[in-house]
Design a protein around this motif. Sequence first.
Motif, PDB file in Angstrom:
ATOM      1  N   THR A  81       1.061   2.746   7.934  1.00  0.00           N
ATOM      2  CA  THR A  81       0.615   3.989   7.104  1.00  0.00           C
ATOM      3  C   THR A  81      -0.563   4.529   7.171  1.00  0.00           C
ATOM      4  OG1 THR A  81      -0.852   2.872   6.019  1.00  0.00           O
ATOM      5  CG2 THR A  81       1.395   2.338   5.280  1.00  0.00           C
ATOM      6  N   THR A  83      -3.398   4.501   6.660  1.00  0.00           N
ATOM      7  CA  THR A  83      -4.623   4.289   5.251  1.00  0.00           C
ATOM      8  C   THR A  83      -4.859   2.428   5.496  1.00  0.00           C
ATOM      9  OG1 THR A  83      -2.625   3.454   3.762  1.00  0.00           O
ATOM     10  CG2 THR A  83      -2.906   5.925   3.541  1.00  0.00           C
ATOM     11  N   LYS A  87      -5.133   1.889  -0.510  1.00  0.00           N
ATOM     12  CA  LYS A  87      -4.216   2.981  -0.622  1.00  0.00           C
ATOM     13  C   LYS A  87      -3.009   1.974   0.090  1.00  0.00           C
ATOM     14  CE  LYS A  87      -6.665   6.873   0.553  1.00  0.00           C
ATOM     15  NZ  LYS A  87      -6.657   8.385   1.450  1.00  0.00           N
ATOM     16  N   HIS A  88      -3.078   1.158   0.864  1.00  0.00           N
ATOM     17  CA  HIS A  88      -1.470   0.523   1.065  1.00  0.00           C
ATOM     18  C   HIS A  88      -1.707  -0.634   0.405  1.00  0.00           C
ATOM     19  CE1 HIS A  88      -3.029  -2.224   3.896  1.00  0.00           C
ATOM     20  NE2 HIS A  88      -4.355  -1.511   4.187  1.00  0.00           N
ATOM     21  N   ARG A 101       3.795   3.735  -1.965  1.00  0.00           N
ATOM     22  CA  ARG A 101       3.798   5.581  -2.024  1.00  0.00           C
ATOM     23  C   ARG A 101       3.141   6.048  -1.125  1.00  0.00           C
ATOM     24  NH1 ARG A 101       5.409   9.163  -3.922  1.00  0.00           N
ATOM     25  NH2 ARG A 101       3.337  10.681  -4.633  1.00  0.00           N
ATOM     26  N   TYR A 102       2.622   5.175  -0.758  1.00  0.00           N
ATOM     27  CA  TYR A 102       1.823   4.839   1.075  1.00  0.00           C
ATOM     28  C   TYR A 102       2.704   5.042   2.081  1.00  0.00           C
ATOM     29  CZ  TYR A 102      -2.077   5.848  -2.434  1.00  0.00           C
ATOM     30  OH  TYR A 102      -2.928   5.765  -3.092  1.00  0.00           O
ATOM     31  N   ASN A 306       1.164  14.050   0.812  1.00  0.00           N
ATOM     32  CA  ASN A 306       0.948  12.843   1.658  1.00  0.00           C
ATOM     33  C   ASN A 306       0.328  12.627   2.897  1.00  0.00           C
ATOM     34  OD1 ASN A 306       3.555  13.003   0.420  1.00  0.00           O
ATOM     35  ND2 ASN A 306       3.983  10.899   1.106  1.00  0.00           N
ATOM     36  N   GLU A 309      -4.138  11.771   1.280  1.00  0.00           N
ATOM     37  CA  GLU A 309      -3.847  10.764   2.020  1.00  0.00           C
ATOM     38  C   GLU A 309      -4.247  10.270   2.693  1.00  0.00           C
ATOM     39  OE1 GLU A 309      -4.423   9.592  -1.100  1.00  0.00           O
ATOM     40  OE2 GLU A 309      -4.048  11.384  -3.017  1.00  0.00           O
ATOM     41  N   ILE A 310      -3.531  10.442   4.165  1.00  0.00           N
ATOM     42  CA  ILE A 310      -4.146   9.662   4.906  1.00  0.00           C
ATOM     43  C   ILE A 310      -5.255   9.715   6.079  1.00  0.00           C
ATOM     44  CG2 ILE A 310      -2.987   9.988   7.586  1.00  0.00           C
ATOM     45  CD1 ILE A 310      -0.450  11.072   6.593  1.00  0.00           C
ATOM     46  N   LYS A 357      -0.998   7.769  -6.352  1.00  0.00           N
ATOM     47  CA  LYS A 357      -1.030   5.736  -6.205  1.00  0.00           C
ATOM     48  C   LYS A 357       0.213   5.333  -7.096  1.00  0.00           C
ATOM     49  CE  LYS A 357      -4.111   3.433  -9.043  1.00  0.00           C
ATOM     50  NZ  LYS A 357      -5.770   1.800  -8.821  1.00  0.00           N
TER      51      LYS A 357
END
Length: 407
Positions: A81, A83, A87-88, A101-102, A306, A309-310, A357
């Motif tokens: 991901t 992340t 997050k994950h 979502r990730y 997206n 968020e990475i 999230k």
Amino acid sequence: MKKLLFIALLCCSAMAMAQKKKAVFIIIDGIPADLIEKLNTPTIKAIAGEGGFTPAYCGGEKGAYNETPTISAVGYNTVLTGTWVNKHNVWDNDIAEPNYRYYTIFRYLKEADPSKKIAIFSTWLDNRTKLAGDALPATGNIKFDYAFDGLELDTSHYPHDRNAEYIRKIDDTVSTVAGEYIKANGPDLSWVYLEHTDDMGHRYGDSKQYYDAIEAADGRIKKVWDAIQYRKKQFGEDWLIIVTTDHGRDPKSGHNHGGQSDREKLGWIATNAKNLNAEFKAGTASQADIMPAIARFMHMVVPKENAMEIDGTSFIGNISAIEPNAKPENGKIVVTWKAVTAKGNAKIWLSTTNNFKTGGKDDYKMVAEVPVSQQQVSIDVSKMPSQMYKIVIEAPDNILNRWVLVK
């Protein structure tokens, strides 16, 4: 003569543009970088000889909001991901509640182009069914075009034994099938996972048995590397290979992992990629960088919400900045980064929400725009009180992000 040369150059350019991009990443479990450098690993060194080798930290940042357990499934999901665990949401090998979502790299590829073929070759079934979320509604129902996994459940062909000999045999089979399938079919994106090294580390720690397992894993990687060489020669495809690990081992004995010691965090990346950038060369790479690097190589379009968020940064191609940070100071947040180029501006975005999230959208506001070369900016948040601030640095060639959590 000049006209013929011009036509030839145009033809060569067209062929290069049409060259199909293919990628495979291999995770060999539980090997710190010092052992890859120390032991006889000719395949990994051959791959790095075409591109590069770098230490790449695992486990997020010690003591920070993104500190991540140096545990197998947790590390795999960071690779998938881009992340960290905040997050994950995969905190352990039980993979209780991954936050889909990730997106994984497989989902980004399939959503961008459903015709692309994805494959997995893995000892462990959960890599496909839980982490990648094969055919689940929550992952957009993406499905692997080919899967060879779950052999640890086949006790008929691989009867379990105390010394994990069955895992060695499974890794042999997984790597053989991976090499054969990639050679014959050339899927667009593949994941190969090999486990035996981690089992030997747990049982014997730093030992001949463990070291022998690492060198044997290098031989298994050769099956995939040879298949790639065949595909490049026979079909003119442009192949990226990345070999990495999920975590290191404890510094005292090499038996364990899970914590934040330097050696448990001492991962690494070997790749044949040619255009490696400052993220790779400056010693700041992490396992979170693998997903965005594959996406960059394969020209995947990642939606901006997206991309914001990475956590990783592509170590392939042009980038503008690395090493983001953000710290609260007297009603302000001081945002810093290290400029890779003096060109262009950095837009600083701020949100006090974390709706992403749960499937929503965050309310980002652009709070500053400064030259990338300035490398820092101070944001007044005295009139935006919050327990959380999400900061995004949008530079011309890449996006970085940080969270600020107010205690």
